[in-house]
Motif scaffolding. Structure first.
Motif: not given
Lengths: 330, 450
Positions: B238, B256, B267-269, B285, B289-291, B293-294, B323
């Motif tokens: 992370d 991503e 976050f795109t699964i 999606e 989540a991406a924002s 995490i990052l 992934r």
């Protein structure tokens, strides 16, 4: 600094490659002799080089590493033009290296296969190294003479490795195996002598600049010790091979030491022949050198680590001194 | 089909380095595990630790040899295939590789001889020291090579003179911004890979009742290492990701598959990223989540690929490699915790667990390769980020030459990989004691006259 650093690095590179030839040379030589021995002798021969080969092989990585660190432009040109022989050599070294382990770890039914791989890898790597050396000396040209010359060295270098291998076995083994090593030596010494003789004749013919350097007065006089020592060493090897009682009475190191001396003379001769070029007739060591700052930074490391490396290499050889015994992890 | 020599050269490099990394990924961790076995035996005198060492040192020797020979290929490849890299960046790459050879390669190779074959020739202390130096050498080698790799990702401490990289500050070159993250991420990856190899092979041995207590001790060592390190790895990963966002936003955008810069990026699964239409097809999606995490903020901004038109990496392969790595990492946590729970305080485990551990034996390889594909393909089209492009440094070889040697390499590697796994399988079926004298040579050949 700008003048001396490339010269210092040229020396380090030459030293690393010379050490590679005399150390991995005996490994590869022993590897090429393996098919001619009985089963239990094969084990003993490989046991005699087992603790050393890995470190021995590292010297070529250092040699190429110094070429890369100090002369990046030459590194690119040389390795790009030697692409095929380098690739073939690498495949040989890979086969040889894994065969050490796999011949005893892949099961008894696979042992024969890996013994063959060990032999093939050693032979391929030796031939390819000879070819590379030949191509390098002729300035990486594609002409017929250059190819013939490369082929000549491609055959001579394995013969030299065979003699180093025999010399090593004479020091590390006894009994039947040692007698066999003497016989192998008698067979390999003539091709080696002939090869070295022809290379010495051919080198000034294929390269005018080398001819000029060697055959002008008074240089020729100063250079006389080089061929002279080679002839003496060669004579000594032949003499003891045909009078083995000398070898058995405490002089078993004589053949290996004489061959090392021949290698040393040959590399001094080569260094004199090409200096100050790094690619003959094309690029000098100064033209292809890295920045002074990078060379200085690495030199600190070299000055500290190289003596330490030599000390612990010596230490390892002392631990495994004497006749080889079967290797076990016990 | 007509192959582009540039593509072939890249495939060849990828093949060589992918094959090479498999072995250091195991030996860097296994070296330390072996040292642990040796020390436990010295401390406790328990024969089980001795058996553990005897068995695993053989696999270590084999793995180490595979790593050495495949690594030599790497040192030549810079010159044979990428001469422009050395001409332009040799002032950085040369010294870092040089220090690796001088400080690490000789150390590990020389003391390996003593570690493997010198036990009856040196004192116990000297043998322990040799084992330590081998493990230390492998780790030091990782230090230098990851420093160089990280510098290629996030170059600092240099200036350009006629297009050639010159060094300003060695400290800044070596300890460049992504180096600490990448170094620890990779070290832990090596530890995890070797932990799963050790646990997996032991589970396989336990299923066949080989070596009793020694097998269980080894399995527990591997499982405990994995149970602790797998979650730590997620944390370090992370942090590594956040560092990448700061220094290589184009890589993150590809990982991503974010096409347009947005706040509160999902976050795109799952998705099939399509570079032609610049969209994700069949996307599943998780909002924000991406924002989260990052940037650790649900409304944080993530830069999209639109900002790096023409200089961003291929999207789908980076997206998917990432992934795969995440999935394997998650699986590692689950299996390691399951095993740690079952094995606490006892030497029995259910069959499903033992099978699960066996299946996971080489799971580290998948994660390591996937992770390297993310970071290396994610750096494209650059060889040194923002400084030098891969296409500008490639050697001029014909397609035929490259295709021929590539074919040779692939055949050789497939054969070696099969042999390597076959040998581990073969050794795994045997008790350590029966292997003790089959290192190289048999006992009956000992010095006939002496």
């Amino acid at each position: 600094m700008e003048y001396w650093l490339p010269i210092i690095y040229m020396g380090i590179m030459g030293l690393a490659l010379l050490i590679y030839v005399i150390l991995d040379g005996y490994d590869l030589g022993v590897g090429m002799l393996v098919p001619f021995a009985e089963e239990d002798e094969k084990d003993m021969m490989i046991a005699s080089i087992g603790p050393f080969w890995d470190a021995n092989e590292t010297w070529i990585v250092l040699g190429v590493g110094v070429l890369l660190i100090a002369f990046p432009i030459a590194h690119g040109i040389i390795l790009t033009s030697l692409y095929l022989p380098v690739t073939i050599m690498l495949m040989g070294l890979i086969l040889r290296g894994v065969a050490f382990d796999l011949r005893v770890k892949a099961g008894d039914h696979r042992r024969g296969l890996w013994n063959k791989a060990f032999f093939a890898g050693s032979l391929i790597a030796s031939l390819a190294q000879g070819w590379m050396l030949g191509a390098y000396i002729t300035g990486l040209q594609d002409s017929t003479t250059s190819l013939l010359f490369s082929a000549l060295i491609a055959l001579t270098l394995p013969a030299l490795y065979l003699i180093l291998g025999c010399g090593w076995l004479l020091m590390k083994t006894d009994g039947d195996l040692r007698n066999k090593a003497i016989n192998w030596g008698r067979k390999a010494i003539w091709p080696m002598g002939l090869g070295l003789f022809m290379v010495s004749i051919a080198t000034p013919i294929v390269s005018a600049s080398i001819a000029e350097k060697w055959f002008t007065f008074p240089n020729a006089l100063y250079l006389m010790p080089i061929p002279l020592v080679c002839v003496l060493c060669f004579g000594a090897i032949v003499r003891v091979l045909y009078k083995p009682s000398v070898l058995i009475n405490g002089y078993s190191w004589l053949i290996y030491a004489s061959t090392v001396l021949i290698c040393l003379m040959a590399s001094l001769g080569l260094a004199y022949s090409i200096f100050p070029d790094i690619i003959i007739g094309d690029l000098t060591i100064w033209e292809s050198a890295s920045s002074v700052k990078s060379l200085q930074f690495t030199l600190v490391g070299v000055v500290i680590t190289l003596p330490v490396i030599l000390i612990y290499t010596f230490f390892v050889y002392r631990i495994f001194h004497g006749k080889a015994t079967a290797l076990s992890y016990e | 089909m007509d192959f582009d020599p540039f593509v072939l050269a890249r495939i060849q490099f990828a093949t060589n380095i992918s094959f090479h990394i498999l072995f250091p990924a195991i030996s860097v961790g296994l070296g330390w595990i072996l040292l642990f076995f040796r020390m436990r035996f010295t401390q406790t005198g328990d024969k089980a630790w001795e058996y553990a060492y005897q068995f695993w040192v053989k696999i270590f020797a084999l793995t180490f040899a595979m790593g050495v020979v495949s690594g030599i290929t790497m040192s030549f490849q810079f010159g044979t295939n990428w001469p422009g890299f050395m001409e332009k960046a040799g002032n950085v790459a040369g010294p870092l590789l040089g220090y690796e050879v001088l400080s690490a390669f000789f150390l590990e190779a020389s003391f390996l001889g003593i570690m493997l074959f010198g036990k009856d020739r040196v004192s116990n202390r000297m043998h322990l020291t040799s084992s330590f130096l081998v493990a230390f050498g492998t780790t030091l080698s990782a230090f230098w090579i990851l420093s160089l790799n990280s510098w290629m990702q996030t170059p600092t401490g240099y200036y350009l003179e006629d297009g050639v990289v010159m060094v300003d500050s060695w400290m800044e070159v070596i300890f460049n911004p992504s180096f600490p993250y990448r170094f620890f991420h990779m070290l832990i990856a090596c530890m995890l890979t070797s932990a799963f190899v050790v646990a997996g092979v032991s589970a396989w041995r336990a299923l066949r009742n080989v070596d009793g207590p020694a097998t269980w001790k080894v399995m527990k060592t591997g499982v405990m290492m994995a149970a602790v390190l797998a979650p730590v790895q997620i944390l370090v990963g992370d942090l590594h990701g956040i560092n990448t966002l700061e220094h290589q936003p184009a890589k993150i955008a590809a990982m991503e598959a974010v096409w347009e810069t947005e706040k509160g990026a999902p976050f795109t699964i799952f998705a099939l990223p399509d570079e032609k239409t610049k969209t994700n097809r069949y996307a599943i999606e998780v909002p924000y989540a991406a924002s989260l995490i990052l940037t650790h903020d649900p409304n944080g901004e993530v830069k999209g690929l639109e900002e790096f038109e023409g200089v961003h990496p291929p999207v789908a392969i980076v997206f998917w490699s990432f992934r795969v790595m995440l999935a394997v990492g998650g699986l590692m946590v689950l299996v390691a915790w399951w095993a740690a729970w079952q094995l606490r305080g006892k030497n029995t485990a259910t069959k499903p667990l033992l099978y699960a551990l066996s299946i996971m034996t080489f799971s580290g390889w998948v994660a390591v390769l996937a992770g390297w594909y993310v970071t290396e393909i994610g750096r494209q089209p650059w060889i040194v980020s923002g400084v030098l492009k891969v296409q500008d440094v490639v050697a001029d070889h014909s397609s035929a030459t490259l295709a021929g040697t590539l074919f040779g390499y692939i055949l050789l590697y497939a054969f070696l990989l099969a042999s390597y796994i076959g040998a581990i399988r073969h050794l795994s079926g045997k008790p350590a004691a029966s292997l003790s004298l089959t290192a190289i040579g048999k006992p009956n050949t000992i010095n006939k006259e002496g």
